[in-house]
Design a protein around this motif. Structure first.
Motif, mmCIF file in Angstrom:
data_model
loop_
_atom_site.group_PDB
_atom_site.id
_atom_site.type_symbol
_atom_site.label_atom_id
_atom_site.label_comp_id
_atom_site.label_asym_id
_atom_site.label_seq_id
_atom_site.Cartn_x
_atom_site.Cartn_y
_atom_site.Cartn_z
ATOM 1 N N THR A 60 0.768 -1.329 0.056
ATOM 2 C CA THR A 60 0.100 0.093 0.022
ATOM 3 C C THR A 60 0.961 1.173 0.128
ATOM 4 O O THR A 60 0.521 2.195 -0.572
ATOM 5 C CB THR A 60 -0.961 -0.077 1.164
ATOM 6 N N ASN A 61 1.828 1.310 0.812
ATOM 7 C CA ASN A 61 2.801 2.549 0.849
ATOM 8 C C ASN A 61 3.381 2.595 -0.420
ATOM 9 O O ASN A 61 3.843 3.718 -0.962
ATOM 10 C CB ASN A 61 3.944 2.138 2.110
ATOM 11 N N GLN A 62 3.995 1.486 -1.143
ATOM 12 C CA GLN A 62 4.565 1.612 -2.301
ATOM 13 C C GLN A 62 3.730 2.315 -3.448
ATOM 14 O O GLN A 62 4.249 3.140 -3.889
ATOM 15 C CB GLN A 62 4.957 0.252 -2.939
ATOM 16 N N LEU A 63 2.592 1.809 -3.529
ATOM 17 C CA LEU A 63 1.498 2.455 -4.378
ATOM 18 C C LEU A 63 1.229 3.864 -4.105
ATOM 19 O O LEU A 63 1.183 4.530 -5.172
ATOM 20 C CB LEU A 63 0.089 1.554 -4.362
ATOM 21 N N ALA A 64 0.959 4.030 -2.947
ATOM 22 C CA ALA A 64 0.851 5.568 -2.467
ATOM 23 C C ALA A 64 2.120 6.472 -2.895
ATOM 24 O O ALA A 64 1.820 7.405 -3.332
ATOM 25 C CB ALA A 64 0.658 5.516 -1.082
ATOM 26 N N ASP A 65 3.171 5.805 -2.607
ATOM 27 C CA ASP A 65 4.346 6.534 -3.017
ATOM 28 C C ASP A 65 4.512 6.683 -4.695
ATOM 29 O O ASP A 65 4.827 7.971 -5.286
ATOM 30 C CB ASP A 65 5.517 6.097 -2.617
ATOM 31 N N GLN A 66 4.175 5.849 -5.394
ATOM 32 C CA GLN A 66 4.152 6.013 -6.796
ATOM 33 C C GLN A 66 3.258 7.149 -7.187
ATOM 34 O O GLN A 66 3.340 7.816 -8.147
ATOM 35 C CB GLN A 66 3.645 4.730 -7.340
ATOM 36 N N MET A 67 1.944 6.907 -6.548
ATOM 37 C CA MET A 67 1.082 7.902 -7.164
ATOM 38 C C MET A 67 1.217 9.268 -6.564
ATOM 39 O O MET A 67 1.093 10.114 -7.399
ATOM 40 C CB MET A 67 -0.613 7.524 -6.306
ATOM 41 N N ALA A 68 1.830 9.606 -5.640
ATOM 42 C CA ALA A 68 2.234 10.802 -4.942
ATOM 43 C C ALA A 68 3.353 11.452 -5.914
ATOM 44 O O ALA A 68 3.772 12.611 -6.018
ATOM 45 C CB ALA A 68 2.750 10.572 -3.659
ATOM 46 N N ALA A 69 4.230 10.476 -6.416
ATOM 47 C CA ALA A 69 5.269 10.946 -7.450
ATOM 48 C C ALA A 69 4.807 11.491 -8.698
ATOM 49 O O ALA A 69 5.566 12.138 -9.524
ATOM 50 C CB ALA A 69 6.187 9.907 -7.642
ATOM 51 N N THR A 70 3.563 11.466 -9.177
ATOM 52 C CA THR A 70 2.898 11.867 -10.213
ATOM 53 C C THR A 70 2.301 13.185 -10.136
ATOM 54 O O THR A 70 2.206 13.708 -8.947
ATOM 55 C CB THR A 70 1.701 10.873 -10.923
#
Length: 100
Positions: free
Chosen positions: A61-71
């Motif tokens: 979940t944290n990985q996906l959140a980080d990926q989304m936050a980087a866009t």
């Protein structure tokens, strides 16, 4: 989906979206039997994008959140609006009919 167990018909959201996602036959089977859909089966049916072990859930979940936050935030909002807009008119019509 415990609606029919309680003597109710499914709400407008599930009766609208599920048939479009998994087909009418699978939707009826879920709604009429009230069975729980296992994670692997939900993945096979296209309802979830991936299945992870319970112990890995927080990290993933944290990985996906980080990926989304980087866009770019603006483009994410645009993508969401675009996807919701594809069925908004039909959804409003369905919801206002209150028949399912």
């Amino acid at each position: 989906m415990a609606y029919t167990r309680a003597g109710l018909s499914p709400d407008g959201s599930s009766s609208y979206y599920l048939p479009r996602l998994i087909g009418i036959t699978r939707t009826k089977e879920l709604m009429l039997t009230n069975r729980t859909l296992p994670a692997q089966e939900a993945s096979q049916w296209g309802l979830v994008t991936e299945v992870v072990a319970d112990a890995e859930l927080a990290d993933r979940t944290n990985q996906l959140a980080d990926q989304m936050a980087a866009t770019a935030r603006q483009s994410n909002g645009g993508v969401k609006a675009l996807m919701l807009g594809t069925s908004r008119t039909v959804w409003k019509s369905r919801w206002n009919s209150r028949d399912g």
